[in-house]
Design a protein around this motif. Structure first.
Motif, PDB file in Angstrom:
ATOM      1  N   VAL A 205       0.670  -1.366   0.136  1.00  0.00           N
ATOM      2  CA  VAL A 205       0.011   0.004   0.087  1.00  0.00           C
ATOM      3  C   VAL A 205       0.793   1.261  -0.011  1.00  0.00           C
ATOM      4  N   ASP A 206       2.152   1.401   0.383  1.00  0.00           N
ATOM      5  CA  ASP A 206       3.071   2.328   0.700  1.00  0.00           C
ATOM      6  C   ASP A 206       3.863   2.355  -0.907  1.00  0.00           C
ATOM      7  N   ALA A 207       3.772   1.608  -1.620  1.00  0.00           N
ATOM      8  CA  ALA A 207       4.616   1.676  -2.830  1.00  0.00           C
ATOM      9  C   ALA A 207       4.338   3.042  -3.640  1.00  0.00           C
ATOM     10  N   ASP A 208       5.707   3.790  -3.953  1.00  0.00           N
ATOM     11  CA  ASP A 208       5.555   4.763  -4.846  1.00  0.00           C
ATOM     12  C   ASP A 208       5.727   4.346  -6.291  1.00  0.00           C
ATOM     13  N   LEU A 209       6.482   3.549  -6.491  1.00  0.00           N
ATOM     14  CA  LEU A 209       6.840   2.904  -7.802  1.00  0.00           C
ATOM     15  C   LEU A 209       7.046   1.269  -7.849  1.00  0.00           C
ATOM     16  N   VAL A 210       6.198   0.546  -8.815  1.00  0.00           N
ATOM     17  CA  VAL A 210       6.038  -0.867  -8.649  1.00  0.00           C
ATOM     18  C   VAL A 210       6.657  -1.362 -10.173  1.00  0.00           C
TER      19      VAL A 210
END
Length: 312
Positions: A205-210
């Protein structure tokens, strides 16, 4: 701090020797007092200094500022820079502020006052946008609280070393001003968390980039590799011997370098890069380790987290 430095700290408090005073002066933390109008950006300023490595204390009663500095001086250099937010929530303590400042000056503390202000129109708009009352408006209007606060802070504004009008500044522009004033010769650092994960357990949920590594063959289907993880050298070698794996690592590292430069310009100090595969055990783990090593080599402070590696 050495034994000599500690002895110096004791001597300077009683004013005995010049050498002792010089030893203690080097140990006294640098101090910034952040104040100003409610809604003008005090919280943003505090977070910016915290990102720059300052020890930040919010809403500290002014009478306790000298005590905080003294505790910092006892930290053996671990607390070299202190920022204190003083605002109208502690208005009953403002009578003690001038006495505290005089005490700090007498002790030779290097201190600065940063005062943030905005126009009445801007402050009214900001309070209305968050649907919160001004802390001093009482039963009156927002403009009544703003007027009362300006009167209360007028003298402090006159004593300020740096006054910043945030009426026309966005968050990034305010951060840039504070970076310029308090970062010194050091550029603000970007901190990265590289997190491996399994898509079957959901996106972080806290990902900026995947990043998706499912385009690579899955070691899970290789019997001798299935029990191991991407931390195993054989698994990592298998992953990076696949077509496109090394090229992907090279190109995505270049992309992250470009993104990191933009993040720094925009005042973003933390980024989470999520690297996923099906189960979060093999491909994503191996790729995360290599990617984190590349970022660290570029001077980015990097932490690696393998969220789903231990799941069945």
């Amino acid at each position: 701090m050495t034994e000599h430095d500690r002895d110096g700290a004791e001597h300077v408090s009683t004013g005995t020797t010049k050498e002792a005073g010089e030893a203690v002066e080097a140990a006294i933390p640098e101090l910034v007092i952040i104040s100003g109008m409610s809604g003008a950006g005090r919280s943003t300023a505090a977070k910016c200094l915290e990102d720059l490595g300052w020890f930040v204390v919010d809403n500290l009663p002014p009478a306790l500022i000298p005590t905080m500095v003294e505790l910092g001086a006892r930290s053996q250099g671990n607390v070299a820079r202190i920022a204190v937010v003083v605002d109208v929530r502690g208005r009953r303590f403002f009578d003690n502020l001038r006495e505290s400042l005089a005490d700090l000056d007498a002790k030779g503390v290097n201190r600065r006052i940063v005062f943030l202000e905005s126009s009445d129109e801007t402050l009214v708009r900001r309070f209305e946008s968050v649907r919160r009352p001004h802390p001093l408006q009482g039963d009156g209007r927002i403009v009544d609280g703003i007027e009362a606060e300006r009167d209360l802070l007028r003298e402090l504004r006159g004593d300020a070393d740096l006054v910043i009008d945030t009426s026309s500044l966005n968050v990034h522009e305010l951060r840039a001003k504070l970076d310029a004033g308090f970062a010194g010769d050091e550029k603000p650092e970007l901190r990265a968390t590289v997190m491996s994960f399994g898509y079957k357990y959901g996106l972080p949920v806290d990902a900026d980039l995947v990043v998706d590594c499912r385009f690579l063959p899955n070691p899970h289907w290789v019997p001798e590799l299935r029990p191991f993880t991407g931390l195993n050298e054989e698994v990592s070698a298998y992953v990076f011997n696949q077509p496109g794996a090394k090229e992907f690592l090279d190109r995505y590292t270049e992309l992250l370098q470009l993104i990191a430069a933009g993040y720094r310009r925009e005042g973003k100090r933390y980024v989470t890069v999520a690297v996923g595969c099906t189960g979060g055990k093999h491909r994503s783990v191996a790729m995360s380790e290599k990617l984190a090593a590349r970022l660290a080599a570029e001077g980015v402070e990097t932490v690696v987290v393998h969220r789903d590696m231990g799941r069945e």
